[in-house]
Design an enzyme around this catalytic site. Structure first.
Site, mmCIF file in Angstrom:
data_model
loop_
_atom_site.group_PDB
_atom_site.id
_atom_site.type_symbol
_atom_site.label_atom_id
_atom_site.label_comp_id
_atom_site.label_asym_id
_atom_site.label_seq_id
_atom_site.Cartn_x
_atom_site.Cartn_y
_atom_site.Cartn_z
ATOM 1 N N THR A 70 -18.636 17.046 -29.765
ATOM 2 C CA THR A 70 -17.595 16.531 -29.086
ATOM 3 C C THR A 70 -17.615 15.106 -28.452
ATOM 4 O O THR A 70 -18.430 14.468 -29.180
ATOM 5 C CB THR A 70 -17.267 17.420 -27.825
ATOM 6 O OG1 THR A 70 -16.000 17.308 -27.091
ATOM 7 C CG2 THR A 70 -18.418 17.465 -26.757
ATOM 8 N N LYS A 74 -17.378 12.571 -32.484
ATOM 9 C CA LYS A 74 -16.829 13.048 -33.662
ATOM 10 C C LYS A 74 -16.725 12.240 -34.989
ATOM 11 O O LYS A 74 -16.973 12.814 -36.016
ATOM 12 C CB LYS A 74 -15.646 13.629 -33.564
ATOM 13 C CG LYS A 74 -15.494 14.946 -32.402
ATOM 14 C CD LYS A 74 -14.077 15.257 -32.222
ATOM 15 C CE LYS A 74 -13.964 16.655 -31.278
ATOM 16 N NZ LYS A 74 -12.908 17.372 -31.162
ATOM 17 N N ASP A 111 -10.757 22.750 -35.008
ATOM 18 C CA ASP A 111 -9.690 22.853 -34.111
ATOM 19 C C ASP A 111 -8.237 23.291 -34.842
ATOM 20 O O ASP A 111 -7.609 24.296 -34.026
ATOM 21 C CB ASP A 111 -9.329 21.626 -33.459
ATOM 22 C CG ASP A 111 -10.410 21.092 -32.381
ATOM 23 O OD1 ASP A 111 -11.026 21.848 -31.799
ATOM 24 O OD2 ASP A 111 -10.518 19.941 -31.955
ATOM 25 N N THR A 164 3.323 6.136 -26.600
ATOM 26 C CA THR A 164 3.134 4.985 -27.585
ATOM 27 C C THR A 164 3.513 5.251 -28.820
ATOM 28 O O THR A 164 2.677 5.896 -29.673
ATOM 29 C CB THR A 164 1.536 4.632 -27.292
ATOM 30 O OG1 THR A 164 1.354 4.786 -25.973
ATOM 31 C CG2 THR A 164 1.355 3.017 -27.640
ATOM 32 N N GLN A 270 -11.496 28.457 -31.965
ATOM 33 C CA GLN A 270 -11.964 27.312 -32.704
ATOM 34 C C GLN A 270 -13.572 27.594 -32.856
ATOM 35 O O GLN A 270 -14.190 26.925 -33.870
ATOM 36 C CB GLN A 270 -11.685 26.199 -32.053
ATOM 37 C CG GLN A 270 -12.082 25.625 -30.912
ATOM 38 C CD GLN A 270 -13.501 25.051 -30.931
ATOM 39 O OE1 GLN A 270 -14.256 24.904 -31.508
ATOM 40 N NE2 GLN A 270 -14.282 25.489 -29.532
HETATM 41 N N1 LIG Z 1 -7.070 24.103 -26.284
HETATM 42 C C1 LIG Z 1 -7.565 23.545 -27.001
HETATM 43 O O1 LIG Z 1 -8.592 24.055 -27.416
HETATM 44 C C2 LIG Z 1 -7.804 22.045 -26.993
HETATM 45 C C3 LIG Z 1 -8.521 21.292 -27.819
HETATM 46 C C4 LIG Z 1 -8.513 19.948 -27.859
HETATM 47 C C5 LIG Z 1 -7.717 19.263 -26.748
HETATM 48 N N2 LIG Z 1 -6.826 19.883 -26.019
HETATM 49 C C6 LIG Z 1 -6.382 19.271 -24.894
HETATM 50 O O2 LIG Z 1 -5.382 18.455 -25.309
HETATM 51 C C7 LIG Z 1 -5.220 17.350 -24.711
HETATM 52 C C8 LIG Z 1 -5.229 16.041 -25.609
HETATM 53 O O3 LIG Z 1 -6.472 16.057 -26.104
HETATM 54 P P1 LIG Z 1 -6.991 15.082 -27.163
HETATM 55 O O4 LIG Z 1 -8.295 15.028 -27.616
HETATM 56 O O5 LIG Z 1 -5.933 14.823 -28.396
HETATM 57 O O6 LIG Z 1 -6.702 13.535 -26.324
HETATM 58 P P2 LIG Z 1 -6.370 12.122 -26.723
HETATM 59 O O7 LIG Z 1 -6.931 11.753 -27.835
HETATM 60 O O8 LIG Z 1 -6.957 11.207 -25.787
HETATM 61 O O9 LIG Z 1 -4.898 11.824 -26.522
HETATM 62 C C9 LIG Z 1 -4.099 12.122 -25.414
HETATM 63 C C10 LIG Z 1 -2.602 12.085 -25.756
HETATM 64 O O10 LIG Z 1 -2.027 12.462 -24.451
HETATM 65 C C11 LIG Z 1 -0.832 11.192 -24.365
HETATM 66 N N3 LIG Z 1 -0.760 11.138 -22.974
HETATM 67 C C12 LIG Z 1 -1.739 10.973 -22.150
HETATM 68 N N4 LIG Z 1 -1.239 10.708 -20.760
HETATM 69 C C13 LIG Z 1 0.297 10.701 -20.871
HETATM 70 C C14 LIG Z 1 1.200 10.545 -20.016
HETATM 71 N N5 LIG Z 1 1.216 10.292 -18.916
HETATM 72 N N6 LIG Z 1 2.692 10.541 -20.551
HETATM 73 C C15 LIG Z 1 2.844 10.988 -22.041
HETATM 74 N N7 LIG Z 1 1.838 11.213 -22.779
HETATM 75 C C16 LIG Z 1 0.491 11.104 -22.317
HETATM 76 C C17 LIG Z 1 -1.425 10.007 -25.055
HETATM 77 O O11 LIG Z 1 -0.371 9.179 -25.581
HETATM 78 P P3 LIG Z 1 -0.702 7.574 -25.618
HETATM 79 O O12 LIG Z 1 -0.987 7.532 -27.034
HETATM 80 O O13 LIG Z 1 0.560 6.975 -25.190
HETATM 81 O O14 LIG Z 1 -1.883 7.334 -24.635
HETATM 82 C C18 LIG Z 1 -2.203 10.956 -26.320
HETATM 83 O O15 LIG Z 1 -0.912 11.135 -27.168
HETATM 84 C C19 LIG Z 1 -6.219 17.339 -23.695
HETATM 85 O O16 LIG Z 1 -5.245 18.030 -22.374
HETATM 86 C C20 LIG Z 1 -6.990 18.415 -23.926
HETATM 87 O O17 LIG Z 1 -7.853 19.136 -23.021
HETATM 88 C C21 LIG Z 1 -7.159 21.385 -25.785
#
Ligand SMILES: NC(=O)c1ccc[n+]([C@@H]2O[C@H](COP(=O)([O-])OP(=O)(O)OC[C@H]3O[C@@H](n4cnc5c(N)ncnc54)[C@H](OP(=O)(O)O)[C@@H]3O)[C@@H](O)[C@H]2O)c1
Length: 300
Positions: A70, A74, A111, A164, A270
């Site tokens: 993680t 990665k 995932d 963004t 996953q």
């Molecule tokens: N269920 C599962 O198994 C699983 C697996 C993986 C992740 N997740 C969840 O998925 C989410 C994202 O994970 P990630 O690894 O993809 O994170 P990441 O790479 O950091 O991406 C975060 C995303 O959220 C957007 N974002 C953050 N704050 C925001 C706001 N205030 N308004 C609008 N957009 C916002 C970001 O937009 P910008 O590009 O504009 O910053 C980006 O697109 C997390 O909540 C994580 O816990 C769940």
């Protein structure tokens, strides 16, 4: 259920991350090990940035069968693996390593598998979704990348909307390029929408996936309440945020009578391919597994 049996022959795996203490993977895998009566253990492995390769070589030398990977490792896992499965190549990241007897390392990204399995578990048919229209993914981070890749493999067109916008455009372009480099078939259509325009575009979508951290407890906007009034009656709404289990997005979808799928299923499914590869047993995400993880989450 009896405690896991750990002998000198125990099968070993773990999760490498930094930080890693928040990971639910040790709870989940050790629960499954105990249920299956397998002689094995799964441990958290805190590894600081820069020490990933040293740590993996040490695990291999210690008889581990592999590891989940993680943040922030990665990409390092992708680079270190001797063989990377196609979906992980397209997505550009690896979260599951299997150490083979000949010393080589196999890398995969589970995932996307977990996401599709979570839809399947809720009786959502991707075949019928792809006929009805494209998938709209909110977000352009790591999770969006993996989910988009698995939807593309099922032939779905994908549209990204991200706060963004340039990040969404970059992701769509990169996925189109890596798809062409690794697949024999043309890439399904990939495009982007302005963040301000996604709600009004819902009428033509078959699937909405929130991959941002909006709606997450402790995240940037826990009470985020999107407008789903433009959605077609057949829209399937999924949120990969899993704390809280029922996000505001899912509540809005249910209030409109739309099919709603939460993020816990993706998290649990996953883990299945890694469990099978390391511990040699097929496992399932049943009600008891969900109840066990929910109880752990409640006490955190
Ligand atoms: N269920 C599962 O198994 C699983 C697996 C993986 C992740 N997740 C969840 O998925 C989410 C994202 O994970 P990630 O690894 O993809 O994170 P990441 O790479 O950091 O991406 C975060 C995303 O959220 C957007 N974002 C953050 N704050 C925001 C706001 N205030 N308004 C609008 N957009 C916002 C970001 O937009 P910008 O590009 O504009 O910053 C980006 O697109 C997390 O909540 C994580 O816990 C769940």
């Amino acid at each position: 259920m009896s405690a896991p049996r750990i002998t000198g022959h125990a099968k070993l795996a773990g999760v490498i991350g930094h930080p890693v203490e928040h990971s639910l993977s040790p709870v989940l895998h050790n629960y499954w090990l105990a249920r299956h009566g397998i002689d094995g253990a799964y441990v958290p492995l805190p590894v600081v940035p820069g020490s990933f390769t040293t740590a993996v070589r040490g695990l291999q030398a210690s008889g581990f069968r592999g590891a989940n990977v993680t943040i922030p490792h990665k990409e390092a896992a992708f680079a270190l693996a001797d063989e990377v499965e196609t979906q992980a190549r397209i997505a550009g990241s690896v979260n599951t390593l299997v150490f083979r007897d000949d010393g080589t390392i196999h890398g995969s990204s589970t995932d996307g598998f977990g996401y599709l399995a979570s839809l399947e578990a809720e009786s959502v048919s991707l075949e019928s979704l792809s006929v009805r229209g494209p998938a709209l993914l909110l977000g352009a981070g790591g999770a969006a990348r993996s989910i988009a890749t698995s939807l593309m493999e099922k032939g779905m067109s994908v549209i990204f909307a991200n706060r963004t916008n340039e990040r969404a455009t970059t992701l769509a372009n990169e996925l189109a390029q890596t798809w062409c480099a690794h697949m024999q078939s043309p890439a399904p259509a990939l495009s982007t929408l302005d963040w301000d325009a996604w709600e009004s575009s819902l009428g033509s979508m078959s699937l909405l996936v929130n991959t941002t951290s909006l709606g997450m407890q402790g995240g940037p906007a826990p009470e985020w309440t999107p407008d789903l009034s433009h959605a077609a009656e057949t829209l399937v709404v999924s949120d990969i945020v899993y704390v809280p289990r029922e996000t505001q997005l899912l509540r809005c979808a249910a209030a409109r009578g739309l099919k709603a799928v939460g993020g816990l299923g993706m998290l649990l499914h996953q883990a299945r391919p890694g469990f099978q590869a390391w511990f040699g047993a097929e496992t399932e995400v049943d009600d008891a597994t969900v109840a066990h993880i929910l109880a752990v989450l409640k006490n955190r």
